[in-house]
Write an enzyme that holds these catalytic residues in place. Structure first.
Site, PDB file in Angstrom:
ATOM      1  N   LYS A 132       0.844  -1.195   0.000  1.00  0.00           N
ATOM      2  CA  LYS A 132       0.000   0.000   0.000  1.00  0.00           C
ATOM      3  C   LYS A 132       0.879   1.244   0.000  1.00  0.00           C
ATOM      4  O   LYS A 132       1.946   1.260   0.605  1.00  0.00           O
ATOM      5  CB  LYS A 132      -0.899  -0.030   1.231  1.00  0.00           C
ATOM      6  CG  LYS A 132      -1.968   1.039   1.285  1.00  0.00           C
ATOM      7  CD  LYS A 132      -2.857   0.793   2.498  1.00  0.00           C
ATOM      8  CE  LYS A 132      -3.994   1.796   2.579  1.00  0.00           C
ATOM      9  NZ  LYS A 132      -4.909   1.494   3.697  1.00  0.00           N
ATOM     10  N   SER A 207      -9.498   1.654   2.637  1.00  0.00           N
ATOM     11  CA  SER A 207      -8.588   2.494   1.882  1.00  0.00           C
ATOM     12  C   SER A 207      -7.514   1.717   1.121  1.00  0.00           C
ATOM     13  O   SER A 207      -6.761   2.309   0.341  1.00  0.00           O
ATOM     14  CB  SER A 207      -7.894   3.483   2.834  1.00  0.00           C
ATOM     15  OG  SER A 207      -7.145   2.804   3.819  1.00  0.00           O
ATOM     16  N   SER A 231     -10.147  -1.026   6.417  1.00  0.00           N
ATOM     17  CA  SER A 231      -9.443  -0.690   5.174  1.00  0.00           C
ATOM     18  C   SER A 231      -8.695  -1.836   4.523  1.00  0.00           C
ATOM     19  O   SER A 231      -8.267  -1.714   3.376  1.00  0.00           O
ATOM     20  CB  SER A 231      -8.471   0.468   5.432  1.00  0.00           C
ATOM     21  OG  SER A 231      -9.178   1.660   5.645  1.00  0.00           O
TER      22      SER A 231
END
Length: 572
Positions: A132, A207, A231
């Site tokens: 990420k 996210s 997320s």
């Protein structure tokens, strides 16, 4: 001052320039359609040769075995996944940082080491791993969707990056996120919007939405996301992958960029996404065996426990008792989610386990508690960062060219986060409330011992990951089905179950609505709009029970696969 739009456009153009021309898709009428399943295009587009298709469709254990034996070189495996990641990116917009030469040089070094010594560098030898965007890699940017952070290069790796590389991993791409990270969808001013590979009119979640889309497209065998309110789990559920939210501190966070830094009451955690539970287990055991508490002072000093993985506290995995939470007392899930829970229940019963119902308690209070903690300083946090370039804080994930649809619940938390926060004293009272809620829920769980027939409390809870499957862009207004487990700090694993079938998952008659949000959620369900979206569930264990949650996840997954085989044979 250079305008934020100019900075963003320049960064996006630089990213596009890094894609090799020979890896560029020839977009046809099908690939340009919005409501289309693009998940199979990497296998059919002609950019991957037969070996690369075989490599990228292999499960993680097979990859590691062939890499360790020298049957497949790390260069060939990294190249195959890089090409597939680039294809996935062109279809879903899932990547941020692309650094092909650097990754291939790392892979070549690992191949050279294996050839010269006959030994692997570590348990992840030669394996491509995606991160990420917020996870720092020395010399690369981690702008995290903020235009203000474009051009800031990390001066060192995060602790997790070091651990993964010391284990032999090849870090090869970084993946897209929403600005601020505090969204359950993925869109920012720098890189744009990430779509769901199974239906691009739907969100990939957030996210860690870039990771969810990339893993689902098999553009990476193992990825790392973060989770402060769902997320990791929401993208995993929306994209049909496995994803683990560990408890606080089990995976080291030091060296990452973040929003709400300094908020330590309900912190974000890092965790894996993969196309198999084996990938989840491999990641967790590798990281924990590296003794991260010696590198990150906030990492929990807890070694990998084979006793816990063998379910010593859960009847050694025999005659388990699962509790299904059909809804949270606030919003009733859509028909596909209920069907997914029913499929899991039947599979577990057929496998000889027991299933009871779970009655939710004080979910509204837990949901509000976490929201109050987040919003205490969020407005200032976001404004300080965005003030550097004047970029606006994103207040809606609805595409600019669409008319706003009815809200599923009240305003999304990000809108509330722009309001002034509460006082320090009020925040302390919120922390106290969270502690009390955790104490009460512990007792609630313990009290189930009289209902299970096993002599112990419920082994795990099976829950929806959201009240719906992946929804249209801009409609994912709530993360309440995941947020509660963050408040309680329970280790939670997402497991894929099925896909939405409009002929089966029909609209049900209206139920007695809990509230206006529940009614609005009911009203947005149109089976055709959700066609082909993955259906997933959460398996919820207790705090720091990662080993047991993984093991129970394997049991659930095996039961589901066995049920699928039986159903297939029945239909032949």
């Amino acid at each position: 001052m250079t305008s934020w739009r100019t900075i963003a456009a320049k960064k996006k153009a630089e990213q596009l320039a890094l894609i090799p021309k020979e890896w560029t898709l020839k977009l046809d009428d099908i690939t340009q359609q919005v409501e289309v399943d693009v998940s199979s295009i990497p296998d059919t587009c002609g950019l991957l040769n037969a070996k690369e298709i075989q490599i990228t469709n292999s499960d993680l254990p097979d990859l590691l075995e062939k890499l360790a034996a020298g049957e497949w070189s790390s260069v060939s495996v990294t190249t195959a996944f890089y090409k597939r990641a680039i294809i996935a990116h062109q279809l879903t917009n899932c990547l941020t940082e692309i650094f092909i030469e650097r990754a291939l040089a790392r892979a070549a070094g690992l191949d050279d080491h294996l050839q010269k010594t006959g030994t692997v560098v570590g348990p992840l030898h030669g394996l491509p791993v995606s991160l990420k965007d917020q996870i720092n890699i020395k010399g690369l940017e981690s702008c995290m969707g903020y235009v203000s952070w474009v051009g800031i290069f990390a001066d060192k790796n995060s602790v997790l990056t070091d651990i993964l590389e010391n284990a032999g991993a090849v870090i090869f791409v970084k993946t897209n996120i929403p600005q601020t990270l505090m969204w359950a969808e993925t869109f920012n001013h720098v890189f744009g919007r990430t779509s769901n590979p199974f239906n691009r009119s739907l969100t990939s979640g957030g996210s860690s939405g870039g990771e969810g889309a990339l893993i689902a497209m098999r553009g990476s065998p193992l990825g790392v996301g973060s989770d402060i309110g769902g997320s990791i789990r929401i993208p995993a559920a929306f994209c049909g992958t496995y994803g683990l939210r560990p408890s606080y501190g089990r995976v080291p966070y030091a060296g990452c960029v973040n929003s709400l830094e300094g908020q330590d009451s309900a912190p974000s955690v890092l965790g894996p996404l993969s196309n198999s539970i084996a990938g989840i287990k491999t990641f967790m055991k590798t990281v924990i065996d590296a003794r991260p508490w010696l590198k990150d002072p906030l990492a929990v000093r807890k070694r990998w426990s084979d006793d816990e993985y063998n379910l010593a506290d859960h009847g050694n995995g025999q005659n388990l008792c699962f509790a299904i939470m059909w809804d949270d007392g606030m919003i009733v899930p859509h028909p596909p989610i209920i069907r997914g829970l029913e499929i899991v229940k039947k599979a577990l019963l057929d496998a000889g386990h027991k299933v009871i119902d779970w009655k939710p308690s004080k979910h509204a209070e837990m949901y509000k508690c976490l929201g109050d903690i987040w919003t205490a300083g969020a407005a200032e946090d976001f404004s300080v960062v965005t003030a550097m370039t004047g970029e606006p804080v994103i207040a809606s994930m609805i595409p600019d060219d669409e008319i706003p649809v009815v809200d599923i619940v009240d305003k999304h938390q990000i809108v509330d986060a722009l309001a002034p926060g509460i006082s320090a004293y009020r925040l302390w009272q919120t922390h106290k409330k969270k502690r009390m809620l955790r104490e009460e829920h512990l007792q609630l769980w313990e009290d189930t011992a009289g209902m299970t027939g096993t002599g112990r409390a419920v082994d795990a809870i099976i829950s929806p990951a959201a009240p719906y499957t992946a929804v249209r862009h801009g409609q994912n207004k709530s993360a309440q089905y995941t947020m509660v487990w963050n408040v309680l700090d329970y280790s939670t694993l997402v497991i894929p179950v099925s896909r939405v079938d409009p002929t089966i998952d029909i609209v049900k008659a209206p139920h007695e609505f809990y509230n206006e949000g529940d009614k609005a959620n009911y009203n947005i369900y149109n089976p055709a709009n959700f066609a082909n979206a993955p259906i997933s569930v959460q398996l919820v264990g207790r705090t720091l029970e990662e080993e047991a949650v993984i093991a129970m996840g394997e049991i659930v997954d095996k039961a589901l696969k066995r049920a699928q085989v039986i159903e297939t044979q029945r239909n032949i």
